[in-house]
Design a protein around this motif. Structure first.
Motif, PDB file in Angstrom:
ATOM      1  N   GLU A   4      18.485 -10.459 -19.391  1.00 38.43           N
ATOM      2  CA  GLU A   4      18.221 -10.172 -17.983  1.00 38.43           C
ATOM      3  C   GLU A   4      19.378 -10.685 -17.143  1.00 38.43           C
TER       4      GLU A   4
ATOM      5  N   LYS B  60      20.045 -26.306 -46.414  1.00 48.42           N
ATOM      6  CA  LYS B  60      20.118 -27.263 -45.318  1.00 48.42           C
ATOM      7  C   LYS B  60      20.041 -26.600 -43.947  1.00 48.42           C
ATOM      8  N   TYR B  61      20.570 -25.407 -43.847  1.00 46.98           N
ATOM      9  CA  TYR B  61      20.506 -24.755 -42.543  1.00 46.98           C
ATOM     10  C   TYR B  61      19.642 -23.511 -42.510  1.00 46.98           C
TER      11      TYR B  61
ATOM     12  N   TYR C 214      16.443 -19.253 -27.405  1.00 46.09           N
ATOM     13  CA  TYR C 214      15.462 -18.545 -26.585  1.00 46.09           C
ATOM     14  C   TYR C 214      15.950 -18.361 -25.141  1.00 46.09           C
TER      15      TYR C 214
ATOM     16  N   VAL D 176      14.462 -20.587 -37.385  1.00 50.54           N
ATOM     17  CA  VAL D 176      14.022 -20.948 -36.026  1.00 50.54           C
ATOM     18  C   VAL D 176      14.816 -20.147 -34.995  1.00 50.54           C
ATOM     19  N   ALA D 177      16.130 -19.994 -35.237  1.00 52.64           N
ATOM     20  CA  ALA D 177      16.987 -19.227 -34.325  1.00 52.64           C
ATOM     21  C   ALA D 177      16.519 -17.775 -34.252  1.00 52.64           C
TER      22      ALA D 177
ATOM     23  N   PHE E 272      15.660 -23.731 -31.127  1.00 54.69           N
ATOM     24  CA  PHE E 272      14.753 -22.734 -30.560  1.00 54.69           C
ATOM     25  C   PHE E 272      14.993 -22.587 -29.052  1.00 54.69           C
TER      26      PHE E 272
ATOM     27  N   THR F  82       9.259 -11.305 -24.977  1.00 54.14           N
ATOM     28  CA  THR F  82       8.848 -11.675 -23.607  1.00 54.14           C
ATOM     29  C   THR F  82       9.636 -10.881 -22.574  1.00 54.14           C
ATOM     30  N   SER F  83      10.898 -10.599 -22.883  1.00 53.54           N
ATOM     31  CA  SER F  83      11.730  -9.831 -21.960  1.00 53.54           C
ATOM     32  C   SER F  83      11.220  -8.395 -21.845  1.00 53.54           C
TER      33      SER F  83
ATOM     34  N   THR G  41      11.228 -13.933 -30.055  1.00 50.13           N
ATOM     35  CA  THR G  41      10.314 -14.302 -28.960  1.00 50.13           C
ATOM     36  C   THR G  41      10.918 -13.914 -27.617  1.00 50.13           C
ATOM     37  N   SER G  42      12.213 -14.186 -27.477  1.00 54.17           N
ATOM     38  CA  SER G  42      12.908 -13.870 -26.230  1.00 54.17           C
ATOM     39  C   SER G  42      12.900 -12.366 -25.971  1.00 54.17           C
TER      40      SER G  42
ATOM     41  N   LEU H 286      16.287 -23.315 -42.472  1.00 53.95           N
ATOM     42  CA  LEU H 286      15.202 -23.470 -41.502  1.00 53.95           C
ATOM     43  C   LEU H 286      15.732 -23.299 -40.069  1.00 53.95           C
ATOM     44  N   GLY H 287      16.935 -23.847 -39.834  1.00 56.97           N
ATOM     45  CA  GLY H 287      17.572 -23.707 -38.514  1.00 56.97           C
ATOM     46  C   GLY H 287      17.802 -22.250 -38.176  1.00 56.97           C
ATOM     47  N   LEU H 288      18.257 -21.482 -39.154  1.00 57.48           N
ATOM     48  CA  LEU H 288      18.503 -20.057 -38.941  1.00 57.48           C
ATOM     49  C   LEU H 288      17.196 -19.302 -38.714  1.00 57.48           C
TER      50      LEU H 288
ATOM     51  N   PHE I  51      13.537 -16.636 -34.919  1.00 56.84           N
ATOM     52  CA  PHE I  51      12.230 -16.624 -34.250  1.00 56.84           C
ATOM     53  C   PHE I  51      12.414 -16.699 -32.733  1.00 56.84           C
ATOM     54  N   ALA I  52      13.343 -17.547 -32.291  1.00 61.09           N
ATOM     55  CA  ALA I  52      13.620 -17.701 -30.856  1.00 61.09           C
ATOM     56  C   ALA I  52      14.141 -16.396 -30.265  1.00 61.09           C
ATOM     57  N   LEU I  53      15.036 -15.736 -30.985  1.00 65.37           N
ATOM     58  CA  LEU I  53      15.592 -14.466 -30.500  1.00 65.37           C
ATOM     59  C   LEU I  53      14.501 -13.401 -30.421  1.00 65.37           C
TER      60      LEU I  53
END
Lengths: 143, 105
Positions: A28, B3-4, A20, B10-11, A16, B21-22, B17-18, B6-8, B13-15
């Motif tokens: 940016e 196996k991966y 992120y 999370v990735a 994450f 916020t941007s 969120t980013s 959940l990792g994907l 979700f991170a993208l």
């Protein structure tokens, strides 16, 4: 089993974190280069650093996603966190008035808050690597 | 695959969120601004000549769409044109918000 869950949770946390912050830096990129240019440590290499850091973060995060590369991913994560922590330490000592060139919401932290966060992440990644190695050794003993 | 997965997730979700916020950090800025940008190669932060005035029609674009960088370059709350107030020395030393050294029109 708890150690295995801990290592897994740390891995997800870093997936994450790297996705992120890297995507925030890339979204940016212009402001990221501008701020990096003001850093006495990076200065002239701002553009190079601005593109290479998020790229390395994304590659590391991808390493962490796939089971075959997760160990090397965790080691690279630890090294990256160590590097970032050292950079923050340098900035606190020499140029505390400059802004943090971090991605996403982490840029709103003060240098000291950021240092605390990085140290915590460094400890977490170190522990995850230790547990991974210990688990491997235990599995070998069982066999 | 499992196996991966959940990792994907999370990735992704991170993208997301980013990106959120941007996008959210843009559009919070006024349309015109005069900024004082500090250049370390021109002198220490206590030296007025180390600051260069930058006029921009769109701070959002000039600051690369980054709210935090615009806060560093310009003080949106100040309507009075002024040189950076460096009477207290290095803004980093005094603990002042760096944005206080800059003005907005």
């Amino acid at each position: 089993m708890n150690k295995k869950i801990f290592a897994y949770a740390v891995r997800l946390l870093f997936i994450f974190l790297f996705f992120y912050t890297a995507s925030s830096k890339l979204l940016e990129a212009r402001s990221f280069v501008l701020v990096l240019k003001q850093s006495p440590l990076i200065g002239n290499n701002a553009a190079l650093v601005a593109w290479s850091v998020p790229t390395i973060e994304l590659v590391t995060a991808l390493f962490l996603v796939f089971p075959k590369t997760q160990k090397i991913g965790m080691l690279v994560s630890f090294c990256l966190m160590l590097l970032f922590t050292m950079y923050i330490g340098y900035m606190i000592i020499y140029t505390p008035h400059l802004p943090c060139t971090c991605g996403g919401v982490t840029r709103y932290l003060t240098w000291r808050e950021h240092l605390c966060l990085n140290i915590a992440l460094l400890i977490l990644s170190g522990n995850a690597i230790y547990f991974q190695k210990r688990e491997k050794a235990e599995n070998l003993l069982k066999e | 695959m499992k196996k991966y997965l959940l990792g994907l997730l999370v990735a992704a979700f991170a993208l997301g969120t980013s990106a959120f916020t941007s996008t959210n950090s843009k559009g919070k800025l006024s349309t015109t601004a005069v900024m004082w940008q500090y250049y370390p190669n021109l002198g220490p932060t206590t030296d007025k000549t180390a600051y260069v005035e930058v006029t921009t029609g769109n701070p959002g674009l000039e600051c690369g769409g980054s709210t935090i960088l615009c806060k560093i370059l310009a003080n949106p709350d100040s309507g009075t044109p002024q040189f950076p107030d460096l009477s207290n020395g290095d803004p980093g030393d005094t603990g002042n918000n760096y944005s206080q050294q800059f003005r907005n029109e």
